[in-house]
Motif scaffolding. Sequence first.
Motif, short mmCIF file in Angstrom:
data_model
loop_
_atom_site.label_atom_id
_atom_site.label_comp_id
_atom_site.label_asym_id
_atom_site.label_seq_id
_atom_site.Cartn_x
_atom_site.Cartn_y
_atom_site.Cartn_z
N SER A 1 0.83 -1.21 0.00
CA SER A 1 0.00 0.00 0.00
C SER A 1 0.87 1.26 0.00
O SER A 1 0.61 2.21 -0.77
CB SER A 1 -0.92 -0.01 1.23
N VAL B 1 -15.15 -4.85 -4.68
CA VAL B 1 -14.54 -3.56 -4.34
C VAL B 1 -14.60 -2.61 -5.53
O VAL B 1 -14.90 -1.41 -5.38
CB VAL B 1 -13.09 -3.77 -3.87
N THR C 1 -16.81 0.79 -5.01
CA THR C 1 -16.09 2.09 -5.03
C THR C 1 -16.43 2.89 -6.28
O THR C 1 -16.37 4.13 -6.25
CB THR C 1 -14.57 1.87 -4.96
N TRP D 1 -11.66 2.37 -7.15
CA TRP D 1 -10.30 2.03 -6.75
C TRP D 1 -9.53 1.28 -7.82
O TRP D 1 -8.31 1.39 -7.89
CB TRP D 1 -10.32 1.18 -5.48
N HIS E 1 -5.38 2.03 -1.58
CA HIS E 1 -6.53 1.78 -0.70
C HIS E 1 -6.90 0.30 -0.71
O HIS E 1 -7.25 -0.26 0.33
CB HIS E 1 -7.73 2.61 -1.16
N TYR E 2 -6.84 -0.30 -1.88
CA TYR E 2 -7.21 -1.72 -2.01
C TYR E 2 -6.25 -2.59 -1.19
O TYR E 2 -6.67 -3.51 -0.48
CB TYR E 2 -7.18 -2.12 -3.49
N TYR E 3 -4.96 -2.31 -1.27
CA TYR E 3 -3.98 -3.07 -0.51
C TYR E 3 -4.13 -2.82 1.00
O TYR E 3 -3.94 -3.74 1.81
CB TYR E 3 -2.55 -2.71 -0.95
N PHE F 1 -6.96 -2.21 2.44
CA PHE F 1 -8.12 -3.04 2.77
C PHE F 1 -7.70 -4.49 3.00
O PHE F 1 -8.16 -5.15 3.94
CB PHE F 1 -9.16 -2.94 1.65
N VAL G 1 -6.11 -4.86 6.45
CA VAL G 1 -7.12 -4.93 7.50
C VAL G 1 -7.78 -6.31 7.51
O VAL G 1 -8.02 -6.90 8.57
CB VAL G 1 -8.18 -3.82 7.30
N LEU G 2 -8.09 -6.82 6.33
CA LEU G 2 -8.71 -8.14 6.22
C LEU G 2 -7.80 -9.21 6.82
O LEU G 2 -8.26 -10.14 7.50
CB LEU G 2 -9.02 -8.45 4.76
#
Length: 608
Positions: free
Chosen positions: A440, A526, A530, A539, A551-553, A555, A558-559
């Motif tokens: 990210s 996603v 988005t 995204w 942003h995707y990375y 996310f 967090v996952l």
Amino acid sequence: MSMAAERVEAAGGGDDDYTQDGTVDLHGNPVLRSKRGGWKACGFVVVYEVFERMAYYGISSNLVLYLTTKLHQGTVSSANNVTNWVGTIWMTPILGAYIADAHLGRYRTFMIASLIYLIGMSLLTLAVSVPSLKPPKCGAGTADPGCSEKASSLQLGVFFLALYILAVGTGGTKPNISTIGADQFDDHHPRERRHKLSFFNWWMFSIFFGTLFANTVLVYLQDNVGWTVGYALPTLGLAVSIAIFTAGTPFYRHKPTSGSSFARMARVIVAAVRKLAVALPDDARELHELDDEYYAKKKTTPLPYTPYLKILSKAAVKTSTTSRWSLSTVTQVEETKQILKMLPVLAVTFVPAAMMAQVNTLFVKQGTTLDRRVGGGGFEIPPASLQAFVTISMLVSVVLYDRVFMPLMARATGNPRGITLLQRMGVGLVIHIAIMGIASVTERHRLAVAREHGIADSKGTTIPLTIFVLLPQFVLMGVADAFLEVAKIEFFYDQAPEGMKSLGTSYAMTSLGVGNFLSSLLLSTVAHVTRRHGGGGGWIQNNLNASRLDHYYAFFAVLNCVNLVFFFLVCRLYVYNAEVSRVVDVGGSGSGGEVLRPKEVAMVDTNL
């Protein structure tokens, strides 16, 4: 030597001349140790695996670029097509293992599947070679964002038909080829048992060599010489390797079919459901079990009763009905319990498998936007070649883990493995969080450089930033694999019951398959959400410079954190199996009791 002469010679041989692990020739006859198996047979197997790895990774490593630059697909559709295909590649081995174990045997299943594999590779080579099977060029490859030259239904149909024929073929070859190699060594013979360990060393080397060649030489040929040459070479190599494997037929040993693990588990579940209202006896010795002589003849050991998942134990309660679908043995019930209790651990591996899918999709797409020149000359590194660093870093990490980390931790913890298998998997999960965090930050830097040079809205313009800025995420993925992937294979092999090792090992393949399908689902969802609610184009767009992969990375990071919390819960609840040396009292009452010792399976054995 003819088959008849071999049988005559075998008839006059002593007991030690025969293999003791139940292996036979293709006609079901006992085999002489000196005539079949061993290294003279395994050489043919190892050669096949080198070329098969070249073929598979020669396609998968660079597939996303062919879909975008030649078939003119967008970022989301091309990435999803790759992950869906790779997911299928890793799911079909379950079917191949079932056919081999229950019907055709490993050798015959492999031979049929290898021919299907070759047909798929040949058709794929035609699809990238015949002009009528490709859409016309559009601008400079696919650099033109206004490209309207889409591939026709026929062109897409032929290409994807070839890919999925190939997937069917790997479904029969992948789960059987390594096991065929292992079958050439008799575990009951000390010298052959030692040689079996060396075989897996060479087996892993063959995989490493084939993968590295594909990620360097083949992807370079595809990018700089042509896709026809890049696909024709591995196709030719696969054909030669099948011929070499077939030439080794007179030297192979074969394990007879043993029936389906799925059928045995299904019978236990059906029997338990039928007897939901039946009470379990207070003494587990009253449950149904076969006598010791039966297991002695099969050279196996019955499993003792365990108190967890008691509902399945009802399958072994004796009633007036004794059919296979109404009454199971305690051993069959315990085998089913051991397979089912690994399912939560399997679920934990889906998210990191989805992260791994980014290596040959979005990570490669990022590389296409960066400066790929090496040194002062005109040589440009293919974006997919960075995947070679995953292989190299994994190999180095495994060696360091085995030679340095494990001995140090073994002295500290008293565990021969250094740390438990679940702890090793946990380290890999933590590294995955770091990978997506670094990815990210790197992507945010790439976008900042693009904006700084005024090319954020330009598709196809090279950003003045070296491609090696992506190297940390590739290298760390290899380190994560050394912890998570190796431990995953070992865990599922080690914790599966003896009669279901193939099914247990298939969990590792299922993990990769589901992970790739999960990657497709996440990417599509996603991108859609988005685009509709985030403003702009979302995204993930065809123009990566206008996308927000950072942003995707994030996310994904967090996952992975959420998945790590779930993993900690699974670890607290999981109880490792114990290996039964001799069962005296499965009921656990009285003065007797089972003699148990922890399993200590060498890591190299997990490649079965």
